[in-house]
Design a protein around this motif. Structure first.
Motif, short mmCIF file in Angstrom:
data_model
loop_
_atom_site.label_atom_id
_atom_site.label_comp_id
_atom_site.label_asym_id
_atom_site.label_seq_id
_atom_site.Cartn_x
_atom_site.Cartn_y
_atom_site.Cartn_z
N PHE A 185 0.83 -1.20 0.00
CA PHE A 185 0.00 0.00 0.00
C PHE A 185 0.86 1.25 0.00
CE2 PHE A 185 -2.63 -3.32 1.72
CZ PHE A 185 -3.84 -3.11 1.07
N GLY A 186 0.29 2.29 -0.55
CA GLY A 186 0.90 3.61 -0.48
C GLY A 186 2.27 3.67 -1.12
N THR A 187 3.15 4.42 -0.50
CA THR A 187 4.47 4.61 -1.10
C THR A 187 5.28 3.32 -1.09
OG1 THR A 187 5.22 5.39 1.04
CG2 THR A 187 4.64 7.06 -0.58
N ILE A 230 -0.32 -4.40 13.80
CA ILE A 230 0.69 -3.76 12.97
C ILE A 230 2.03 -3.95 13.65
CG2 ILE A 230 1.47 -1.53 12.08
CD1 ILE A 230 -1.53 -0.79 11.89
N THR A 231 3.04 -4.29 12.88
CA THR A 231 4.32 -4.63 13.50
C THR A 231 5.49 -4.11 12.68
OG1 THR A 231 5.68 -6.46 14.33
CG2 THR A 231 4.46 -6.86 12.30
N ARG A 232 6.58 -3.89 13.39
CA ARG A 232 7.86 -3.61 12.74
C ARG A 232 8.82 -4.79 12.94
NH1 ARG A 232 8.90 2.01 12.01
NH2 ARG A 232 7.30 3.31 12.97
N ASP A 286 4.29 5.96 7.82
CA ASP A 286 3.66 7.26 8.09
C ASP A 286 2.22 7.28 7.61
OD1 ASP A 286 4.04 7.19 5.40
OD2 ASP A 286 4.99 9.16 5.25
N ALA A 287 1.56 6.13 7.59
CA ALA A 287 0.15 6.11 7.19
C ALA A 287 -0.65 7.04 8.09
CB ALA A 287 -0.41 4.69 7.27
N GLY A 288 -1.65 7.63 7.52
CA GLY A 288 -2.46 8.58 8.27
C GLY A 288 -2.40 9.94 7.62
N TYR A 347 -3.24 8.62 16.12
CA TYR A 347 -3.25 7.45 15.23
C TYR A 347 -1.83 7.07 14.81
CZ TYR A 347 -2.72 11.10 11.73
OH TYR A 347 -2.26 12.18 11.03
N THR A 404 5.88 -0.67 7.77
CA THR A 404 5.31 -1.55 8.79
C THR A 404 4.55 -2.67 8.09
OG1 THR A 404 3.27 -0.26 8.91
CG2 THR A 404 5.00 0.29 10.49
N LEU A 411 1.49 10.72 -3.69
CA LEU A 411 0.18 10.10 -3.73
C LEU A 411 -0.93 10.97 -3.16
CD1 LEU A 411 1.23 6.56 -2.46
CD2 LEU A 411 0.86 7.27 -4.81
N PHE A 421 0.07 -7.37 4.76
CA PHE A 421 0.06 -6.04 4.16
C PHE A 421 1.33 -5.30 4.57
CE2 PHE A 421 -4.70 -6.43 5.12
CZ PHE A 421 -4.98 -7.01 3.89
N ALA A 472 4.15 0.46 -2.06
CA ALA A 472 3.84 -0.14 -3.37
C ALA A 472 4.61 0.56 -4.46
CB ALA A 472 2.34 -0.04 -3.63
N LEU A 503 2.82 -1.61 4.74
CA LEU A 503 2.27 -0.25 4.75
C LEU A 503 3.39 0.76 4.91
CD1 LEU A 503 -0.32 -0.94 7.60
CD2 LEU A 503 -0.68 -1.37 5.18
#
Lengths: 291, 616
Positions: A217-219, A268-270, A288-290, B467, A260, B245, A283, A221, A285
């Motif tokens: 997902f996001g950057t 969610i894990t690192r 810095d999602a959000g 979050y 992550t 994005l 997944f 990907a 991710l």
């Protein structure tokens, strides 16, 4: 609803293996780390490791509780007693296993736990899988702690003595595989395969890692696509990996602070050592999602 | 007065006649509140009469600037608008980025506070120290963008205009506008809390400013060095998401991890999300991706705010030659929250909100609540169904027109509407303190749950970015406890500083030691010898000053809470996990938050704090 916990018996001399089984390498992680991770997924994180007093253990997540077995070398009932005693007031039902089952699948654990969840009159859910009773891949009510401790004091150290004193539901292969998820993901019940000797361990290591699905997902990907590590960014694709780190490596993704992972859309894990099992969806991710 | 960054005064305008006076602001206040949201809070304490009707003539509407605005520091061209919210009855502060911030400050003031009410729809004109009002009745019903253009044409070159759309204007009988109206300039909105309604209640269609002053920086060479450094860092990986994005990238991510509120929080993931999602831009998309349908409407441009090097704006074509800026929050609120997966309808609804001048989050949340009411037969609008794109657009028109009972009801926001409808509809009204909830599912984000509950502005993701902790992988997002409380406080403090000095939060990831680095920037501009520790204390004080204002205006402990649905209805994840946020857990986290903030057990600040906050 009853609450669940996991218990891993990590003591024992590992005499046939010749080296402590808990610390055996497993796809960039260790057998004990894997086992605690698999149990934690099913029990919401409550996992107790029972070890011999002072026994060195490989690194474990901070959420895992480690307790010392007060009477080392007394066999599985002693370990069961120590594990259940550590869970008094913390959980109702415990899945108890040893550290040497590298193919233990979360669906197997769920299937066994469900037996006690659905039948309050039963104290132990005991798989009879691949031709053997599996007391160290079984579910126990935590209230059995006292009975187990009493047996240890009486020097009656076989699990069979415990089973004589409580209501046991035996689960044969058909009963286990009546669970469609388990039937689909572990049809040969490899969950109960254990490794006792170097030959067992070598054979287990030659097996291919579980097949899982990865989605980016996001950057993440975008970066992975640029690196040419995937066929189809934005849509699920299959890789073989036994840990999160191995999955990242399989697609050429650097699992660093910018990334992550979410296992089956859940935690969610690192942590690259988080274990994977057949059928998992992973997944990756952007960290810095959000908004 | 510090050597740089400030004028040391606010312009206080009476909208009734356009007259103004100057309010001197001493250095201790500037240092304690910095500017932006912080200074606006102090002004509301100082100028706003306690208990004033937010839509009455006594209410104060403050445009506040910051020490950094006007410097070459990237993303610093921002201003805050602060007032008592007609949605919440408490403090609301919203930020927008544009040249208005620079010109507004260079009128020679650190803030422009407006009181009173103009006799008819007017434009407030601020030309340096000179102020007047001009008739704007010919602009009634015009969009904010149209108003901006019209006023600039009337006034000539060099003017910057912040305006409201038709929804913020008072009605023919003097009734207030939609209670979540926005104030806009150059396509950017001070969006949350109904600031446009407050401006409309003052009969102000627009505020026009023209620069006439200069402001020094204490260490010009130091500021330039810092600006170059920050500019370089703004091109790095910490801002890549926004640059490449846009925030819409969150949609699929949140959907995958059950954090996407859907159908008024009846679910935490949305089957239609892929249709609304953005995927990596070409040429990567041609390598086999399956972009959402929205990608077919695709970006036609990427842009940025004034003085910004990130360039987070992703502009989409929405048909008939119209374009819209697409963010996660407007797509969330008008898409999944209302169960709508038609990207054309969602973008059209978003554009309609912009034309009306209303907050997309409050609009979407209120409509989603109404859809559930219709589903349950609590309101007589059987056509208003989840997932019905036509119904979404129709109800937005009714809200904007304020000509139907339903439109008027929903124009008041979900809390007030639920009080009218009754029948238990308040239990699923998606708000905190009256402000509708953003697109973050509290049941699967426990740090954020706390942040949403205790924040002074109400349910908000910009004043509490907790979050970040939930999504970091560093703690268990389903098991809120002490670490989640600490995370919520930390992000709230960081937001308080960023919103006051002001820098864009999209830049937050480039700082490795934020408070120390921010203190250095403020010191370069102002000449103060500010430390990270001082700035951290300042952050906490600003948070407390907001809470003290709310306390003064009638805040009750029950206001720090979440909708009942979120505490009583668990959500089941695809993994099988049942994610719940119980009242007991939330209460425990709130208690720990109060303790850590030095509040009493009810959540009220110690009266002694007023002296420390320079509010006595």
């Amino acid at each position: 609803m009853p609450s669940f916990a996991g218990v891993v018996l990590a003591g024992g001399r590992s005499s046939r293996m010749g080296t402590p089984k808990a610390a055996l390498e497993w796809h960039g992680s260790t057998l004990l780390r894997r086992t605690t991770g698999i149990l934690g997924r099913v029990t919401g994180g409550r996992v107790v490791v029972v070890r011999a007093a002072g026994q060195p253990l490989p690194e474990l997540p901070g959420s895992v509780t480690v307790v010392d077995d007060p009477r080392e070398g007394r066999g599985p009932v002693q370990g069961i007693a120590a594990g259940l005693a550590a869970l008094r007031g913390e959980a109702d039902i415990a899945f108890i296993t040893s550290t040497d089952m590298p193919f233990l699948h979360p669906a197997f654990v769920r299937r066994v736990l469900r037996t006690l969840e659905e039948d309050e009159a039963t104290d132990v859910a005991l798989p009879f899988a691949r031709g053997y009773r599996q007391p160290l891949a079984a579910a126990y009510r935590v209230t059995l702690a006292e009975a187990a401790e009493r047996l240890v004091k009486e020097d009656r150290l076989k699990p069979a003595f415990l089973f004589e004193q409580c209501a046991v539901a035996q689960l044969d292969d058909d009963a286990l595989l009546s669970d469609p998820v388990l039937d689909a993901l572990d049809p040969d019940l490899d969950s109960v395969v254990n490794v006792n000797t170097p030959e067992d361990y070598d054979a287990a290591r030659t097996r291919r890692a579980p097949r899982i699905s990865v989605q980016l997902f996001g950057t993440v990907a975008k970066s992975a696509a640029k690196a040419g590590g995937l066929d189809g960014p934005g849509s699920p694709f299959a890789v073989r990996a036994a840990t999160v780190g191995e999955a990242a490596g399989a697609i050429g993704l650097v699992f660093d602070r910018h990334v992550t992972a979410a296992l089956n859309g859940d935690q969610i894990t690192r942590d690259p050592e988080v274990p994977l099992a057949a059928g998992d969806t992973l997944f990756f991710l952007s960290a810095d999602a959000g908004g | 007065m510090p050597p740089g960054g400030y004028f040391g005064r606010a312009l206080v305008v009476d909208a009734a006649d356009g007259t103004s006076q100057t309010l001197e602001i001493g250095e201790p206040v500037l240092r304690a509140y910095l500017g932006g949201a912080g200074l606006g809070t102090w002004l509301l304490h100082r100028l706003g009469p306690p208990g004033a009707d937010p839509l009455g003539p006594d209410a104060v509407l403050a445009f506040t600037f910051s020490p950094l605005v006007g410097t070459p520091l990237t993303t610093s061209a921002k201003f805050a608008v602060v007032a008592k919210s007609p949605l919440t009855g408490m403090l609301t502060d919203a930020l927008a980025s544009s040249q208005f911030a620079i010109s507004g400050k260079l009128t020679g003031h650190d803030a422009i506070a407006i009181r009173g009410r103009a006799p008819r729809l007017s434009t407030l004109i601020i030309d340096g120290p000179a102020t007047r009002i001009a008739d704007a009745t010919h602009l009634a019903g015009r969009t904010a963008a149209e108003t901006d253009a019209a006023v600039r044409e009337e006034l000539g070159r060099g003017w910057r205009v912040a305006a409201i759309g038709p929804a913020g204007e008072r009605g023919p009988s003097g009734e207030p506008g939609v209670r979540y109206a926005t104030i806009s300039h150059d396509g950017r909105h001070a969006g949350r809390g109904g600031l446009g309604t407050v401006m409309g209640a003052k009969n102000l269609k627009a505020v026009a400013v023209r620069a006439s002053a200069r402001v020094a920086t204490a260490d010009p060479a130091g500021v330039l060095r810092a600006a170059r450094d920050l500019r370089e860092r703004s091109f790095g990986p910490a801002t890549e998401k926004y640059r490449e994005l846009g925030t819409l990238a969150n949609l699929l991510t949140f959907n995958a991890i059950s954090t996407l509120p859907t159908r008024n929080f009846q679910a935490s993931s949305f089957e239609g999300a892929p249709d609304l999602a953005e995927q990596p831009a070409e040429p990567e998309a041609e390598a086999g991706s399956e972009p959402g349908e929205i990608a077919g409407m695709r970006k036609v441009a990427r842009s940025g705010c004034a003085s910004c090097t990130i360039g987070c704006e992703h502009i989409y074509r929405v048909g008939r030659g119209k374009k819209a800026r697409v963010e996660y929050e407007n797509v969330f609120a008008l898409g999944p929250m209302c169960g709508v997966s038609d990207p054309g309808a969602v973008l059209a609804a978003s554009a309609r909100c912009d034309d009306l001048g209303i907050d997309t989050i409050s609009a979407g949340g209120t409509i989603a609540w109404a859809m559930e009411c219709a589903q349950r037969g609590l309101i007589d609008a059987p056509w208003l169904r989840f997932g019905d794109a036509g119904a979404l657009l129709r109800v937005l028109d009714e809200i904007g027109d304020r000509a139907t009972e339903l439109g008027i009801l929903l124009g008041n926001g979900s809390r007030a509407a639920a009080e009218t409808v009754g029948s238990g509809s308040g239990s699923f009204a998606p708000h905190v303190k009256g402000l509708e909830m953003p697109g973050y599912e509290p049941r699967t984000l426990h740090s954020m749950a706390l942040g949403l509950a205790v924040n002074a502005r109400g349910a908000d993701h910009n004043r509490s970015g907790a979050y970040e902790a939930d999504l970091s992988g560093d703690l268990d997002r389903f098991d809120g406890g002490d670490r989640h409380v600490a995370a919520a406080i930390e992000t709230e403090d960081r937001a308080a500083v960023m919103d006051s000095m002001i820098l864009c939060k999209f830049l937050r990831g480039v700082f490795t030691d934020p408070f120390a680095e921010w203190a250095s920037l403020v010191s370069d501009v102002t000449g103060w010898d500010m430390t990270g520790d001082e700035l951290r204390e300042t952050a906490g004080n600003i948070v407390m000053a907001k809470r003290a204002y709310n306390d003064r205006e009638g805040w009750r402990p029950a206001d720090d809470w979440l909708p009942d649905r979120l505490l009583n209805e668990p959500v089941t994840l695809p993994s099988g996990r049942v994610a719940a946020l119980t009242a007991e857990r939330l209460r425990a986290m709130i208690g720990a938050y109060y303790k850590a903030r030095g509040l009493n057990t009810e959540g009220r600040p110690d009266p002694a704090i007023y002296k420390r906050l320079l509010l006595d």
